[in-house]
Write a protein that holds these residues in place. Structure first.
Motif, PDB file in Angstrom:
ATOM      1  N   ASP A 100      -1.291  14.267   9.601  1.00 34.45           N
ATOM      2  CA  ASP A 100      -1.724  15.640   9.319  1.00 34.45           C
ATOM      3  C   ASP A 100      -1.996  15.905   7.839  1.00 34.45           C
ATOM      4  O   ASP A 100      -1.952  17.047   7.397  1.00 34.45           O
ATOM      5  N   GLY A 101      -2.265  14.858   7.068  1.00 28.95           N
ATOM      6  CA  GLY A 101      -2.589  15.048   5.663  1.00 28.95           C
ATOM      7  C   GLY A 101      -1.414  15.427   4.779  1.00 28.95           C
ATOM      8  O   GLY A 101      -1.594  15.762   3.603  1.00 28.95           O
ATOM      9  N   ASP A 102      -0.202  15.386   5.304  1.00 33.33           N
ATOM     10  CA  ASP A 102       0.983  15.793   4.527  1.00 33.33           C
ATOM     11  C   ASP A 102       1.518  14.598   3.742  1.00 33.33           C
ATOM     12  O   ASP A 102       2.554  14.028   4.064  1.00 33.33           O
ATOM     13  N   TYR A 103       0.793  14.218   2.678  1.00 34.53           N
ATOM     14  CA  TYR A 103       1.206  13.064   1.886  1.00 34.53           C
ATOM     15  C   TYR A 103       2.532  13.317   1.182  1.00 34.53           C
ATOM     16  O   TYR A 103       3.311  12.392   0.919  1.00 34.53           O
ATOM     17  N   VAL A 126       0.822  -1.215   0.000  1.00 30.39           N
ATOM     18  CA  VAL A 126       0.000   0.000   0.000  1.00 30.39           C
ATOM     19  C   VAL A 126       0.853   1.261   0.000  1.00 30.39           C
ATOM     20  O   VAL A 126       0.745   2.104  -0.899  1.00 30.39           O
ATOM     21  N   ILE A 127       1.736   1.418   0.987  1.00 25.07           N
ATOM     22  CA  ILE A 127       2.491   2.663   1.106  1.00 25.07           C
ATOM     23  C   ILE A 127       3.484   2.820  -0.045  1.00 25.07           C
ATOM     24  O   ILE A 127       3.586   3.898  -0.646  1.00 25.07           O
ATOM     25  N   GLU A 128       4.227   1.762  -0.366  1.00 25.00           N
ATOM     26  CA  GLU A 128       5.195   1.856  -1.469  1.00 25.00           C
ATOM     27  C   GLU A 128       4.485   2.114  -2.799  1.00 25.00           C
ATOM     28  O   GLU A 128       4.939   2.923  -3.616  1.00 25.00           O
ATOM     29  N   GLU A 129       3.359   1.461  -3.017  1.00 25.21           N
ATOM     30  CA  GLU A 129       2.592   1.679  -4.242  1.00 25.21           C
ATOM     31  C   GLU A 129       2.032   3.100  -4.294  1.00 25.21           C
ATOM     32  O   GLU A 129       1.981   3.723  -5.352  1.00 25.21           O
ATOM     33  N   PHE A 130       1.630   3.619  -3.149  1.00 29.84           N
ATOM     34  CA  PHE A 130       1.154   4.997  -3.039  1.00 29.84           C
ATOM     35  C   PHE A 130       2.237   5.974  -3.498  1.00 29.84           C
ATOM     36  O   PHE A 130       1.983   6.880  -4.312  1.00 29.84           O
ATOM     37  N   ALA A 131       3.451   5.785  -2.999  1.00 29.08           N
ATOM     38  CA  ALA A 131       4.558   6.668  -3.383  1.00 29.08           C
ATOM     39  C   ALA A 131       4.901   6.524  -4.860  1.00 29.08           C
ATOM     40  O   ALA A 131       5.149   7.523  -5.553  1.00 29.08           O
ATOM     41  N   ASP A 132       4.928   5.297  -5.354  1.00 24.05           N
ATOM     42  CA  ASP A 132       5.219   5.074  -6.774  1.00 24.05           C
ATOM     43  C   ASP A 132       4.183   5.752  -7.665  1.00 24.05           C
ATOM     44  O   ASP A 132       4.512   6.326  -8.710  1.00 24.05           O
ATOM     45  N   LEU A 143      10.169   8.471   0.672  1.00 27.42           N
ATOM     46  CA  LEU A 143      10.302   7.201  -0.041  1.00 27.42           C
ATOM     47  C   LEU A 143      10.810   7.361  -1.472  1.00 27.42           C
ATOM     48  O   LEU A 143      11.505   6.482  -1.986  1.00 27.42           O
ATOM     49  N   ARG A 144      10.430   8.443  -2.126  1.00 25.49           N
ATOM     50  CA  ARG A 144      10.809   8.679  -3.523  1.00 25.49           C
ATOM     51  C   ARG A 144      11.280  10.124  -3.676  1.00 25.49           C
ATOM     52  O   ARG A 144      10.582  10.970  -4.244  1.00 25.49           O
ATOM     53  N   PRO A 145      12.471  10.447  -3.174  1.00 18.05           N
ATOM     54  CA  PRO A 145      12.936  11.846  -3.180  1.00 18.05           C
ATOM     55  C   PRO A 145      13.003  12.466  -4.571  1.00 18.05           C
ATOM     56  O   PRO A 145      12.858  13.680  -4.720  1.00 18.05           O
ATOM     57  N   GLU A 146      13.180  11.636  -5.587  1.00 20.34           N
ATOM     58  CA  GLU A 146      13.244  12.184  -6.947  1.00 20.34           C
ATOM     59  C   GLU A 146      11.924  12.792  -7.401  1.00 20.34           C
ATOM     60  O   GLU A 146      11.878  13.592  -8.347  1.00 20.34           O
ATOM     61  N   ALA A 147      10.838  12.424  -6.726  1.00 15.04           N
ATOM     62  CA  ALA A 147       9.514  12.907  -7.130  1.00 15.04           C
ATOM     63  C   ALA A 147       9.268  14.349  -6.708  1.00 15.04           C
ATOM     64  O   ALA A 147       8.272  14.944  -7.131  1.00 15.04           O
TER      65      ALA A 147
END
Length: 378
Positions: free
Chosen positions: A212-215, A92-98, A222-226
């Motif tokens: 706090d909603g800070d997605y 879930v979390i890794e897929e969210f970041a991707d 997780l994905r600093p390049e983003a």
């Protein structure tokens, strides 16, 4: 003779695992089934670190686990906490970041239902010898000519069918939704009648693992390049501004662009598309958002077997009313929706959920959109 869950056993001989999140809905499900005489087992999932989760408005957090245990003790059922943290992070979390890094707008709650809850937890329920897995979702399950069907919740304001479109026919045969015919007010009234401490507990808000909603902070870690900065460009290719990462934008967004009136000539500008590989945000007038063809992947079909083309209505966002469309499904799990009229702000990464009246026909993940008289997809 079938019991109230549609199983050919007396309730006392029917084991039901209840997915207890610690909220009022699943707590009432457990109490209701216990009152009816079922062999009820409560299971709560620990999905992420307790320290980060001790806050209001979350689910599957430290306080919620305590609340679920308190309810289980109150109604006299066994209760177990399962550590699914690593599964939740990976699925879930890794897929969210991707997804954000790809320029999409993800819905992690659907992925959680699809993987951790309705796949992994369901398998655990079977291992415990349960005849069914019950949840507190506001959807309904009816038996049709081809087997169980998924329907919207009776209370339109609480209907959660959009988030359960990925439930497979096999899972639906095992799942039960005892609250689907109730309103939230009726559920809270039952919680008071059962003397449950969570009867007035607020509903969970936002994404459970995002403090706090800070997605953006989650994605950045997780994905600093983003979150690399880039250009904001208009439809003519003119650079009109700078941004601090495409993850801060979604299709159809108007607020927070930071562009002055001199850039737009006084006309409001919206995010038309994202180009994460080029780190570009494309903006334009609202009229440029219109799309009437929607491409989807990973289609889960809950309609009549063998149907590959169907007139339906479709929700392209969770809060949107269903709109008329025609769906064509392909053998590889992809599909194309043709809308009767263009819609604005359709975002890749969101779900397209298909309906026939109140019945859920299935859904898929939006990958791309186009306007039928244009040759280039957005």
């Amino acid at each position: 003779m079938l019991n109230s869950l549609g199983i050919a056993k007396p309730p006392a001989e029917t084991r039901v695992v209840v997915a207890m999140s610690g909220g009022v809905d699943s707590s009432v499900v457990a109490a209701l089934l216990k009152e009816e005489g079922y062999d009820v087992v409560g299971i709560t999932l620990q999905l992420y670190d307790f320290g980060a989760a001790l806050r209001k408005g979350a689910c599957c957090a430290g306080q919620d686990i305590y609340d679920a245990a308190t309810v289980a003790e109150r109604i006299g059922i066994p209760h177990y906490v399962l550590d699914y943290e690593s599964r939740f992070k990976e699925q879930v979390i890794e897929e969210f970041a991707d997804s954000y890094a790809r320029g999409e707008t993800p819905i992690p709650c659907v992925r959680c239902n699809q993987t951790v809850k309705f796949r992994d937890l369901l398998a655990t329920a079977r291992d415990l010898g349960a005849d069914a897995l019950a949840t507190g979702h506001y959807v309904q399950r009816h038996l049709g000519p081809d087997g169980p069907e998924l329907l919207r919740g009776a209370d339109a304001a609480r209907d959660q069918s959009y988030f359960l479109f990925a439930t497979t026919p096999e899972q639906l045969a095992y799942l039960r939704f005892p609250l689907g015919h109730l309103s939230k007010l009726e559920t809270r009234d039952l919680a008071q009648r059962y003397g449950l401490s969570v009867h007035d507990k607020p509903d969970s808000q936002d994404i459970c693992f995002v403090p706090d909603g800070d997605y953006a902070a989650i994605v950045k870690r997780l994905r600093p390049e983003a979150v690399e900065p880039g250009e904001i460009v208009d439809l003519a290719g003119r650079v009109v501004g700078q941004h601090q990462g495409v993850i801060h934008y979604t299709i159809g967004q108007r607020r927070g662009l930071g562009l002055g009136a001199e850039v737009s000539g006084g006309e409001p500008l919206f995010v038309i598309r994202l180009e994460p590989n080029r780190r570009r945000v494309i903006v334009g007038p609202r009229a440029a958002l219109g799309r009437d063809r929607v491409h989807v992947k990973e289609v889960n079909w809950l309609g009549a077997p063998g149907v590959t083309e169907a007139a339906c209505t479709v929700k392209l966002r969770s809060a949107q009313a269903p709109i008329p469309a025609t769906l064509v499904r392909q053998a590889d799990g992809s599909g194309t929706l043709t809308l009767t009229a263009p819609q604005h702000g359709i975002a890749p990464g969101q779900a397209a959920v298909f309906y026939d009246g109140e019945r859920v026909l299935g859904g898929g993940w939006i990958t791309a959109t186009e306007l039928s008289d244009l040759e280039v997809a957005a």
